[in-house]
Design a protein around this motif. Structure first.
Motif, mmCIF file in Angstrom:
data_model
loop_
_atom_site.group_PDB
_atom_site.id
_atom_site.type_symbol
_atom_site.label_atom_id
_atom_site.label_comp_id
_atom_site.label_asym_id
_atom_site.label_seq_id
_atom_site.Cartn_x
_atom_site.Cartn_y
_atom_site.Cartn_z
ATOM 1 N N TYR A 262 0.823 -1.202 0.000
ATOM 2 C CA TYR A 262 0.000 0.000 0.000
ATOM 3 C C TYR A 262 0.864 1.262 0.000
ATOM 4 N N ALA B 147 -12.792 0.510 4.771
ATOM 5 C CA ALA B 147 -11.841 1.620 4.721
ATOM 6 C C ALA B 147 -12.510 2.956 5.024
ATOM 7 N N TYR C 202 -5.041 5.112 4.621
ATOM 8 C CA TYR C 202 -4.257 4.114 3.891
ATOM 9 C C TYR C 202 -3.156 3.535 4.777
ATOM 10 N N PHE D 89 -4.188 0.661 7.119
ATOM 11 C CA PHE D 89 -4.561 -0.663 6.602
ATOM 12 C C PHE D 89 -3.685 -1.743 7.214
ATOM 13 N N GLU E 151 -4.687 -5.011 9.387
ATOM 14 C CA GLU E 151 -4.509 -6.341 8.809
ATOM 15 C C GLU E 151 -3.584 -7.189 9.663
ATOM 16 N N VAL F 153 -9.409 -5.355 5.811
ATOM 17 C CA VAL F 153 -9.878 -4.032 5.409
ATOM 18 C C VAL F 153 -10.564 -4.174 4.054
ATOM 19 N N ARG G 180 -11.617 -0.879 0.043
ATOM 20 C CA ARG G 180 -10.411 -0.055 0.015
ATOM 21 C C ARG G 180 -10.463 1.002 -1.072
ATOM 22 N N ASP G 181 -11.070 0.651 -2.200
ATOM 23 C CA ASP G 181 -11.113 1.602 -3.308
ATOM 24 C C ASP G 181 -12.204 2.651 -3.156
ATOM 25 N N PRO H 76 -5.630 -2.844 -5.868
ATOM 26 C CA PRO H 76 -6.265 -1.708 -5.193
ATOM 27 C C PRO H 76 -5.635 -0.384 -5.590
#
Length: 442
Positions: free
Chosen positions: A113, A266, A322, A325, A329, A335, A338-339, A406
């Protein structure tokens, strides 16, 4: 632990956390917008206030960001924008560049990410593993809280560093600059207990310790001096002291999500950041009693009612989301959605679109002028960046053969890295424009 000292500070003067470009012109905050109640509201003022409050809250949502940015893109397509034009014929070449940079940086396409945690890996050092060892034997929630504390404190310290500053890491012998240097320095300070108020437990941040932070303490953390100047020390200290007012620890507002035991959307992470942490920003728009932070007016934003004419971005809060995340996790949670978060409207992404010709100045002379962060010029540029990143992302996925990738990984792979490379090639790494910003937006 940082000893308490008197802390009278101004907001930071800086720009992009990566570029370290300092701008010493003061930020011009947007005017406070106290809307008039709708007709007939006198009969039920409480309901009217609730309606205004609900409308304003919508501007905190990723859906609002996308809608208003899409409105600006539609205006640009129609030739109605004042400052920027869009050339979609250049999108494919831009996507090809991003795909090439991504494959070079991550040949296996195992792309992480876009996150503060990447800066903790500067020099190829796995500092996260060091933190894991320090947290060995702790419960899942306790360990996650430490990682969240680190993430939030480190991001808030990541305003512009200035071109002359660097950090020498004693543990590795490496020397780092810009965002990588700020990330490594803040990691080392956190691991050493600089923000902890608990004896015997260094890897945490506590409100009463954060409340005592001043510029002199941060100068020690960052090795700043006349010979190694770091811009914006007062402003960084101000943000940490404001953070102390959020809760006992920066991680505390996230405990409910950590205890869900299932999927964490998210947008829920972003919602906590905007709801609980909005008070820390020294500037920002207020509508209907709601602090909206990184939200700005533009005549082509569209909309109706209280929110008409305003474009939200919440760039730093989204980057924080972001960056959260991975702590979630690692705590065994997934999560999702995300988008739903958007691309980040900052120098690297926006600069990439300019450098590849997707965006073009209608008046080239504007490139040499100074622009306040809340100006129509900057708002237009940022809005078009968000909307065009959504069009660029599927093109990048197609070139990488990864339809599942993502947006957070496309940014990392990715658009941010490609933007950094084009800036280095065309401007010696400098941003495309001079933006008067205090480090809480860029």
């Amino acid at each position: 632990m940082i000893p308490p000292k008197r802390a009278d500070a101004l907001p930071p003067e800086g720009a992009d956390g990566d570029l370290g470009t300092a701008h010493r012109s003061p930020v011009i905050p947007p005017k406070r917008a106290d809307a008039l109640p709708p007709e007939g509201a006198d009969s039920n003022p409480g309901a009217a206030r609730a309606t205004l409050h609900h409308e304003a809250l919508w501007l905190r949502s990723p859906a609002a960001i996308r809608e208003r940015c899409a409105n600006l893109l539609a205006a640009a397509d129609a030739g109605r924008t004042t400052h920027f034009a869009v050339d979609r014929t250049k999108l494919d070449a831009c996507a090809q560049l991003v795909a090439e940079v991504t494959r070079r940086r991550y040949p296996s396409l195992a792309i992480p990410y876009h996150s503060r945690w990447r800066h903790f890996e500067a020099g190829g050092v796995d500092r996260a593993r060091e933190l894991d060892r320090a947290l060995a034997g702790r419960g899942t929630i306790d360990a996650a809280a430490a990682r969240i504390d680190l993430t939030i404190v480190s991001v808030l310290l990541d305003a512009g560093a200035g071109a002359r500053w660097s950090f020498a890491e004693q543990e590795t012998g490496g020397r780092y600059t810009r965002s990588e240097g700020l990330g490594v320095a803040s990691f080392r300070a956190f691991a050493a207990g600089a923000f902890s108020g608990a004896t015997g437990d260094p890897v945490r941040a506590d409100a009463h310790t954060l409340a005592s932070v001043d510029a002199a303490a941060l100068a020690r953390v960052f090795q700043a001096s006349d010979a190694n100047p770091l811009v914006g020390l007062d402003g960084r200290a101000t943000l940490l002291r404001r953070l102390a007012g959020v809760d006992e620890r920066p991680s505390t507002p996230f405990h409910a999500l950590l205890r869900t035991g299932g999927d964490v959307p998210a947008p829920a992470l972003l919602g906590v950041l905007l709801d609980r942490f909005g008070v820390i920003w020294p500037h920002g728009l207020t509508l209907g009693g709601v602090a909206l932070g990184d939200t700005w007016p533009h005549p082509l934003a569209g909309g109706a009612g209280l929110t008409a004419g305003h474009v939200p971005f919440h760039k730093l809060s989204q980057w924080l989301a972001y960056s959260l995340f991975e702590p979630f996790e690692q705590a065994g949670l997934r999560v999702v959605d995300r988008d739903a978060l958007t691309g980040l409207p900052e120098y690297r992404n926006g600069g990439l679109l300019l450098d590849t010709g997707v965006l073009r100045l209608r008046e080239p002379a504007e490139a040499s002028r100074r622009h306040p962060v809340g100006s129509e010029f900057v708002v237009e540029w940022r809005a078009l960046t968000v909307a065009l990143l959504d069009e660029l992302a599927p093109r990048v996925r197609a070139r990488l053969g990864r339809s599942d990738l993502p947006l957070a990984c496309i940014l990392e792979g990715g658009t941010w890295a490609a933007g950094r490379e084009t800036a280095a090639r065309l401007r010696g790494g400098e941003p495309p424009f001079i933006i008067e910003s205090d480090g809480t937006v860029f």
